[in-house]
Scaffold this active site. Structure first.
Site, PDB file in Angstrom:
ATOM      1  N   GLU A 113      -2.010  -2.300 -22.091  1.00 20.04           N
ATOM      2  CA  GLU A 113      -0.782  -1.891 -21.400  1.00 20.04           C
ATOM      3  C   GLU A 113      -1.054  -1.805 -19.897  1.00 20.04           C
ATOM      4  O   GLU A 113      -2.182  -1.487 -19.503  1.00 20.04           O
ATOM      5  CB  GLU A 113      -0.345  -0.489 -21.868  1.00 20.04           C
ATOM      6  CG  GLU A 113       0.030  -0.432 -23.330  1.00 20.04           C
ATOM      7  CD  GLU A 113       0.344   1.005 -23.778  1.00 20.04           C
ATOM      8  OE1 GLU A 113       0.514   1.897 -22.924  1.00 20.04           O
ATOM      9  OE2 GLU A 113       0.404   1.216 -24.998  1.00 20.04           O
ATOM     10  N   LYS A 115      -1.447  -0.101 -16.494  1.00 16.98           N
ATOM     11  CA  LYS A 115      -1.645   1.293 -16.075  1.00 16.98           C
ATOM     12  C   LYS A 115      -0.783   1.496 -14.835  1.00 16.98           C
ATOM     13  O   LYS A 115      -1.159   1.117 -13.720  1.00 16.98           O
ATOM     14  CB  LYS A 115      -3.121   1.562 -15.783  1.00 16.98           C
ATOM     15  CG  LYS A 115      -3.399   3.027 -15.483  1.00 16.98           C
ATOM     16  CD  LYS A 115      -4.890   3.276 -15.460  1.00 16.98           C
ATOM     17  CE  LYS A 115      -5.275   4.710 -15.144  1.00 16.98           C
ATOM     18  NZ  LYS A 115      -4.426   5.455 -14.269  1.00 16.98           N
ATOM     19  N   ASP A 117       1.116   2.843 -11.741  1.00 17.32           N
ATOM     20  CA  ASP A 117       0.713   3.777 -10.689  1.00 17.32           C
ATOM     21  C   ASP A 117       1.900   4.670 -10.346  1.00 17.32           C
ATOM     22  O   ASP A 117       2.604   4.459  -9.366  1.00 17.32           O
ATOM     23  CB  ASP A 117       0.263   2.967  -9.464  1.00 17.32           C
ATOM     24  CG  ASP A 117      -0.592   3.813  -8.546  1.00 17.32           C
ATOM     25  OD1 ASP A 117      -0.903   4.961  -8.921  1.00 17.32           O
ATOM     26  OD2 ASP A 117      -0.937   3.325  -7.463  1.00 17.32           O
ATOM     27  N   TYR A 229       5.231   5.196 -23.000  1.00 19.29           N
ATOM     28  CA  TYR A 229       4.114   4.598 -23.723  1.00 19.29           C
ATOM     29  C   TYR A 229       3.488   5.510 -24.769  1.00 19.29           C
ATOM     30  O   TYR A 229       2.545   5.125 -25.439  1.00 19.29           O
ATOM     31  CB  TYR A 229       3.016   4.136 -22.757  1.00 19.29           C
ATOM     32  CG  TYR A 229       2.594   5.200 -21.758  1.00 19.29           C
ATOM     33  CD1 TYR A 229       3.072   5.166 -20.466  1.00 19.29           C
ATOM     34  CD2 TYR A 229       1.739   6.229 -22.125  1.00 19.29           C
ATOM     35  CE1 TYR A 229       2.714   6.140 -19.553  1.00 19.29           C
ATOM     36  CE2 TYR A 229       1.372   7.209 -21.227  1.00 19.29           C
ATOM     37  CZ  TYR A 229       1.864   7.163 -19.931  1.00 19.29           C
ATOM     38  OH  TYR A 229       1.518   8.128 -19.032  1.00 19.29           O
ATOM     39  N   LYS A 318     -10.110   0.092 -14.593  1.00 21.06           N
ATOM     40  CA  LYS A 318      -9.505   0.254 -13.263  1.00 21.06           C
ATOM     41  C   LYS A 318      -9.716  -0.997 -12.424  1.00 21.06           C
ATOM     42  O   LYS A 318     -10.779  -1.603 -12.449  1.00 21.06           O
ATOM     43  CB  LYS A 318     -10.147   1.449 -12.548  1.00 21.06           C
ATOM     44  CG  LYS A 318      -9.882   2.780 -13.223  1.00 21.06           C
ATOM     45  CD  LYS A 318      -8.589   3.393 -12.770  1.00 21.06           C
ATOM     46  CE  LYS A 318      -8.787   4.129 -11.460  1.00 21.06           C
ATOM     47  NZ  LYS A 318      -7.683   5.024 -11.149  1.00 21.06           N
ATOM     48  N   CYS A 412      -3.027  -7.221  30.447  1.00 18.88           N
ATOM     49  CA  CYS A 412      -3.575  -8.067  29.388  1.00 18.88           C
ATOM     50  C   CYS A 412      -5.074  -7.776  29.242  1.00 18.88           C
ATOM     51  O   CYS A 412      -5.802  -7.799  30.232  1.00 18.88           O
ATOM     52  CB  CYS A 412      -3.342  -9.529  29.767  1.00 18.88           C
ATOM     53  SG  CYS A 412      -4.259 -10.672  28.717  1.00 18.88           S
ATOM     54  N   CYS A 415      -7.123 -11.055  30.608  1.00 16.56           N
ATOM     55  CA  CYS A 415      -7.177 -11.471  32.019  1.00 16.56           C
ATOM     56  C   CYS A 415      -6.820 -10.341  32.978  1.00 16.56           C
ATOM     57  O   CYS A 415      -6.926 -10.496  34.186  1.00 16.56           O
ATOM     58  CB  CYS A 415      -6.261 -12.664  32.253  1.00 16.56           C
ATOM     59  SG  CYS A 415      -4.517 -12.237  32.095  1.00 16.56           S
ATOM     60  N   CYS A 430       1.614 -11.466  27.773  1.00 20.00           N
ATOM     61  CA  CYS A 430       0.896 -11.674  29.019  1.00 20.00           C
ATOM     62  C   CYS A 430       1.533 -12.918  29.622  1.00 20.00           C
ATOM     63  O   CYS A 430       1.586 -13.958  28.973  1.00 20.00           O
ATOM     64  CB  CYS A 430      -0.590 -11.924  28.747  1.00 20.00           C
ATOM     65  SG  CYS A 430      -1.432 -12.589  30.193  1.00 20.00           S
ATOM     66  N   CYS A 435      -4.222 -17.335  31.879  1.00 19.32           N
ATOM     67  CA  CYS A 435      -4.982 -16.395  31.045  1.00 19.32           C
ATOM     68  C   CYS A 435      -5.794 -17.223  30.054  1.00 19.32           C
ATOM     69  O   CYS A 435      -5.241 -18.063  29.348  1.00 19.32           O
ATOM     70  CB  CYS A 435      -4.015 -15.475  30.307  1.00 19.32           C
ATOM     71  SG  CYS A 435      -4.823 -14.440  29.074  1.00 19.32           S
TER      72      CYS A 435
END
Ligand code: IVH
Length: 673
Positions: A113, A115, A117, A229, A318, A412, A415, A430, A435
């Protein structure tokens, strides 16, 4: 951790505290997998020193005590948890242990099944009527959340939901997992963020916060779901004796049961069945943190008994955690090839989704502000499937007060040039065209077919000449030496000469192409042509101000600002100056006044079929250079249709509309005036 009594006590206190935060406060500050790891360490210590184990050890109970928000309800049977396995070897070892205890297990069948969360709820039905919904609490006593549970639309208020012959016991207590589908979670967050309200971190937290709400009207607005379940308890009747039949029985009575549950005849086939779950995890619309393996024959499974609060007849395999928390050490900035600055998180390395990560994206600066991410924060990060790791948000409850707020960089990081953000846009840029972070992309664009059309100057060569330090901005292309090129890998004399020739030829490109080539944000081919026609020269554009750009149809305030900024920028001005100095003369050809004198001025021309002298792009260029407009479809406005070999329906349409048809040669002749 060294096994000392002091360490044991302190670990115990730590776990109890996290237990409290998780179960009582609904505000865990570490992830489930980190919690599991603390418990593993504690168990190891207890294995070595069983004499240390006292009734307050977290290994002695499933959860924390209930808070006083809700009425306490004792469960009719213990609401147990599961032992964990982390790989198939663990699963096999578990199976072997059970077979040793009871040889009949070797012939058992198995159920897998998901699991889920979420959070356990225990639903009590009396004569088919839902009378109570209770949280798990410590597994012995839970909290009465009946009013909230009733708002979950898929929980039957009366069973059986549909007409069926099946009898139900007078009292039946069903266990399930309340959760939120990912799609519902995303929708909820989108709605909250549209209203300017705080968004939730993940579906599980949202489900937990919603189920333990004091005001059930609020719970009702949260899209919670459930999968059941387990039949925890029944009296006054009977229920099926295998897990598989029970799942079907629950389904038949009207309870939601996951359709991912599977039956296996024996242990080996179940073990093979585990393989499909990593893919399932990626495709289903709800979060699972593992697979639950259950011996199908329940009396046999129950006879195996328990270890602590974990029944021996079931085990959870798990998955590697995809969401973990870690400490944000710093925020780094990437400068993309288009000049966009993107923030990323630098954190204490953690194992996430099975690999060690130390960096994750922070999306954009708005995200940092909206989530209030601070340097030093404990942050929740996620790495799912192929997706690059990303920060979900800070764990606000874990703040110590030492965290530092982050500010959008004003310069920036590559540069040092001032950054810019346009009204209503998320991105921060920038704007310095030289640059280094943007240079390669800029030059590639400059040389592209739609711009200066420099043959042989693709991304690879651009990277070579930039990385070798031969080119610092686009103007350097025009002073590239033969020797420099010959020093590069893969450059023989012919290749170098061809490239130099292509670069020299590009000096003749018209103004609109040069404007497009400069790579001003928001200015593409069409806009470049408009600007060229409107101002007639580079000097004309340099002299113009924002209002003059805005006055032009199709140019909005943001683009007008981008153009002004670009030409105001000293380093950009220098680039243009040098381009002119090196021989570019971009005033010619496309200016509207000149165009009027060109042979095809004012003519709309459609081309169809294969031509002898031109590719499709070349003929379009040719028409444009000679003042005409090329279009793809024939209409009343079309002046000429040029027909090559194997013409399409356009030629027929032209004939129908009485439009003059030309051969390729006739068109060329028209331009030889
Ligand atoms: S069986 C004795 N089945 O996982 C029965 N649990 O880590 C033990 N969970 O507390 C639970 N999906 O909240 C079982 N299909 C499933 C489950 C499931 C999620 C949760 C449940 C349990 C936790 C154990």
């Amino acid at each position: 951790m060294e096994i000392t009594h002091e360490n044991y006590e302190s670990l115990k206190r730590e776990i109890n505290y996290h237990n409290y935060l998780y179960h009582v406060n609904d505000s865990p500050i570490i992830s489930d997998s980190e919690f599991d790891y603390l418990l593993v360490q504690l168990r190891e210590m207890e294995n070595v020193h069983p004499e240390w184990i006292a009734p307050d050890s977290p290994t002695m109970r499933a959860g924390a005590a209930s808070s006083d928000k809700f009425n306490k309800v004792p469960h009719p049977a213990p609401v147990l948890s599961l032992a964990n396995a982390f790989n198939k070897d663990d699963v096999r070892a578990w199976f072997d242990r059970q077979v040793k205890t009871d040889n009949r297990i070797s012939n058992a069948s198995f159920i897998l099944e998901p699991k889920i969360d979420g959070l356990t709820v225990v639903l009590r039905y009396e004569k088919g009527l839902l009378v109570q919904g209770v949280t798990r609490g410590d597994g012995i006593v839970g909290e009465d959340v009946t009013a909230n549970v009733r708002t979950i639309k898929t929980i039957p208020l009366f069973i059986p939901v549909k007409d069926t012959e099946i009898k139900i016991p007078d009292v039946m207590v069903v266990r399930g997992e309340v959760f939120m589908f990912n799609s519902d979670f995303q929708k909820l967050n989108a709605e909250l963020s549209a209203k300017g309200e705080k968004t939730w971190l993940n579906p599980r937290n949202t489900a937990a916060g919603s189920l333990r709400q004091q005001n059930s009207d609020i719970t009702a607005k949260r899209p919670l779901s459930i999968y059941t379940y387990q039949i925890l308890y029944y009296e006054g009747g009977s229920v099926p004796e295998t897990q598989w039949e029970r799942l079907n029985y629950l389904r038949e009575l009207g309870f939601p049961v996951s359709d991912q549950c599977r039956y296996y005849d024996d242990f080996e086939s179940m073990l093979n069945g585990l393989d499909r779950w990593s893919e399932i995890r990626e495709t289903i619309d709800f979060d699972i943190d593992g697979v639950v393996i259950k011996i199908n024959e329940l009396p046999m499974a129950e006879a195996l008994g328990f270890v602590g609060k974990d029944p021996r007849g079931q085990i959870a395999l798990k998955f590697p955690a995809r969401e973990v928390t870690t400490i944000l050490q710093n925020i780094g900035i990437n400068v993309g090839r288009t000049g966009v600055l993107t923030p990323y998180a630098i954190f204490e390395p953690v194992v996430c989704g099975g690999v060690t990560v130390s960096k994750a994206t922070l999306h954009n600066f708005d995200f940092i502000q909206e989530r209030d991410v601070r340097i030093g924060d404990r942050v929740l990060i996620k790495r799912a499937g192929d997706v690059i790791p990303y920060v979900i948000g800070p764990v606000i409850n874990a703040r110590t007060g030492d965290e530092k707020e982050f500010h959008i960089p004003e310069t920036c990081p590559v540069c040092g040039h001032k950054t810019e953000r346009l009204d209503g846009e998320v991105a921060v840029y920038c704007v310095n065209a030289s640059c280094p972070a943007q240079l390669i992309r800029n030059i590639e664009h400059f040389a592209s077919r739609e711009a200066m059309n420099i043959n042989g100057l693709g991304i690879k060569v651009v990277e070579q000449i930039v990385n070798a330090g031969f080119v610092h901005d686009v103007s350097d292309l025009y002073i590239l030496s033969r020797e420099s090129l010959l020093s590069l890998e893969g450059f023989a004399e012919k290749k170098a000469d061809n490239l130099l020739e292509a670069i020299a030829e590009s000096k003749q490109q018209p103004l609109n192409r040069l404007i497009n080539a400069l790579g001003i944000r928001g200015v593409g081919e069409v806009m470049a042509e408009t600007l060229a026609n409107e101002f007639g020269s580079i000097d004309g554009i340099i002299a113009a101000d924002k209002t003059m750009f805005e006055a032009i149809e199709g140019i909005g305030p943001n683009i007008a600002q981008a153009i002004t900024d670009w030409f105001d920028e000293e380093s950009n001005k220098k680039i243009v100056e040098r381009l002119i100095l090196y021989g570019l003369d971009p005033k010619v050809e496309t200016h509207i006044n000149d165009k009027k004198d060109l042979p095809l001025a004012g003519l709309n021309i459609v081309v169809t079929g294969t031509l002898q002298n031109f590719s499709r792009d070349e003929i379009k260029d040719f028409i444009k250079k000679n003042g005409g407009k090329s279009s793809d479809s024939v209409s009343q406005k079309t002046d000429y249709v040029v027909v090559g070999e194997k013409p399409g329906s356009k030629a027929d349409k032209a004939a129908k509309l009485g439009i003059t048809i030309l051969t390729e040669d006739q068109l060329i002749k028209m331009t030889n005036v």
